[in-house]
Structures are given as structure tokens and as C-alpha cells.
Design a protein around this motif. Structure first.
Motif, mmCIF file in Angstrom:
data_model
loop_
_atom_site.group_PDB
_atom_site.id
_atom_site.type_symbol
_atom_site.label_atom_id
_atom_site.label_comp_id
_atom_site.label_asym_id
_atom_site.label_seq_id
_atom_site.Cartn_x
_atom_site.Cartn_y
_atom_site.Cartn_z
ATOM 1 N N ARG A 95 -4.003 46.704 29.207
ATOM 2 C CA ARG A 95 -2.624 47.167 29.409
ATOM 3 C C ARG A 95 -1.950 46.376 30.530
ATOM 4 O O ARG A 95 -0.770 46.065 30.439
ATOM 5 C CB ARG A 95 -2.612 48.672 29.724
ATOM 6 N N GLU A 98 -0.839 43.160 29.092
ATOM 7 C CA GLU A 98 0.336 43.386 28.254
ATOM 8 C C GLU A 98 1.593 43.528 29.103
ATOM 9 O O GLU A 98 2.645 42.961 28.779
ATOM 10 C CB GLU A 98 0.145 44.631 27.386
ATOM 11 N N ASP A 101 2.636 40.207 30.410
ATOM 12 C CA ASP A 101 3.286 39.438 29.347
ATOM 13 C C ASP A 101 4.710 39.935 29.087
ATOM 14 O O ASP A 101 5.617 39.129 28.858
ATOM 15 C CB ASP A 101 2.472 39.507 28.059
ATOM 16 N N GLU A 102 4.894 41.249 29.108
ATOM 17 C CA GLU A 102 6.227 41.825 28.898
ATOM 18 C C GLU A 102 7.175 41.377 30.006
ATOM 19 O O GLU A 102 8.327 41.013 29.747
ATOM 20 C CB GLU A 102 6.167 43.352 28.853
#
Length: 173
Positions: A95, A98, A101-102
Motif C-alpha cells: 500500500r 501504491e 506511485d499515486e
């Protein structure tokens, strides 16, 4: 523009520019460096300054761009995992990646916007300026600010959704 006119027009803006730079950089030394660079740039282009509708707006925009350059040079490509973990202790490593990356994706999308839209969305949504303040700084009308902000947000949303769809297609293939 001669020296006396420069002193009476530009030098009084220095404190306002410095305060703005301090808010953008969160570092008084970087802010001071940025303002020195901006003042030098304004001095070097003093013969062309009168062509601008608002010299103050041009100076603020120049300061903004220079501070963003400083920020880009200083920021690491990746957010440290320790920092992210401290912010969200219940997250899994997957997470955290992620989220990183977001964050990178949103930064890339905003950086890809046209200059005026990028500046307006950063001032409104990141730095939380009021529309009237942005209009004063940029020299645009409040209506133009709202219109550009709407277009910028719409473009960010479209590009984000497109990116998410492409990621899903890659994962399914």
C-alpha cells in the motif's frame, strides 16, 4: 527602466516576494536565494518590464516558478518509506508503494498542465489561496481564474482516470 525607476517600482515588492517564497519553500535560506535570483532576472530584463500589464504579477509568477524549480531540485524522486510509515502506521508495504506511485502520478499530471493552469491549481488546491488573491498575483480576472481552475481540474481528473484504466489493462493482460 532606469535605476531610480527600478528602485521605486521593483524594490518595494521584495518583502512581498520574499514572504511568498518563504511559503513556497518552507526554508528562509532558499527563499532568500530565490528572491536574489528573481531580482537579478528582473534587473536584467528591466528594459522589457514595462511591456507587462502588471509588473507585480510578473514578479510573483517569476518567484513562483523559481521556487518550484528549487523544490523540484530538492525533492527526492521517491518519498521515503519511513516518512510514509510514520504518516500511516497501519499500511502494508504494498500500500505504501501504491501511495507513492499515486503521489508521483498526480505530480506528473499537474506538471503536464499548461503553465497558467498549473500555477492556478497549485495556488488554489495546494497552497489554498483565495480566487481573488490568485487573480491579483497573476493579473487575470477572477472569472478567468475560475475557468482555468475548472479546466485544470477536469484535465487532471481525465488524465488520472485514463492512467488508472491503462494500469488495469496492463494488469489484466
Amino acid at each position: 527602466m532606469e535605476l531610480n525607476q527600478f528602485k521605486s517600482t521593483i524594490i518595494p515588492l521584495r518583502n512581498k516576494l520574499l514572504n511568498y517564497a518563504k511559503r513556497l519553500t518552507d526554508n528562509p535560506d532558499d527563499a532568500e536565494d530565490a528572491i536574489q535570483e528573481v531580482m537579478l532576472k528582473l534587473w536584467n530584463m528591466r528594459q522589457k518590464l514595462e511591456e507587462y500589464h502588471s509588473i507585480e504579477a510578473f514578479a510573483m509568477t517569476t518567484t513562483h516558478h523559481h521556487c518550484m524549480d528549487i523544490w523540484r531540485r530538492k525533492k527526492p524522486d521517491a518519498v521515503s518509506l519511513e516518512w510514509v510509515q510514520a504518516a500511516c502506521t497501519a499500511s502494508t508495504p504494498e500500500r505504501l508503494l501504491e501511495e507513492k506511485d499515486e503521489f508521483r502520478l498526480m505530480r506528473e499530471i499537474i506538471d503536464s498542465l499548461p503553465t497558467l493552469q498549473r500555477t492556478i491549481i497549485q495556488m488554489k488546491d495546494v497552497q489554498e489561496y483565495e480566487t481573488e488573491e490568485i487573480a491579483e498575483i497573476t493579473g487575470c480576472s477572477a472569472e478567468s481564474i475560475r475557468s482555468n481552475l475548472s479546466r485544470a481540474r477536469k484535465r487532471v481528473r481525465e488524465m488520472y482516470l485514463q492512467s488508472i484504466q491503462e494500469r488495469k489493462r496492463r494488469n489484466e493482460a
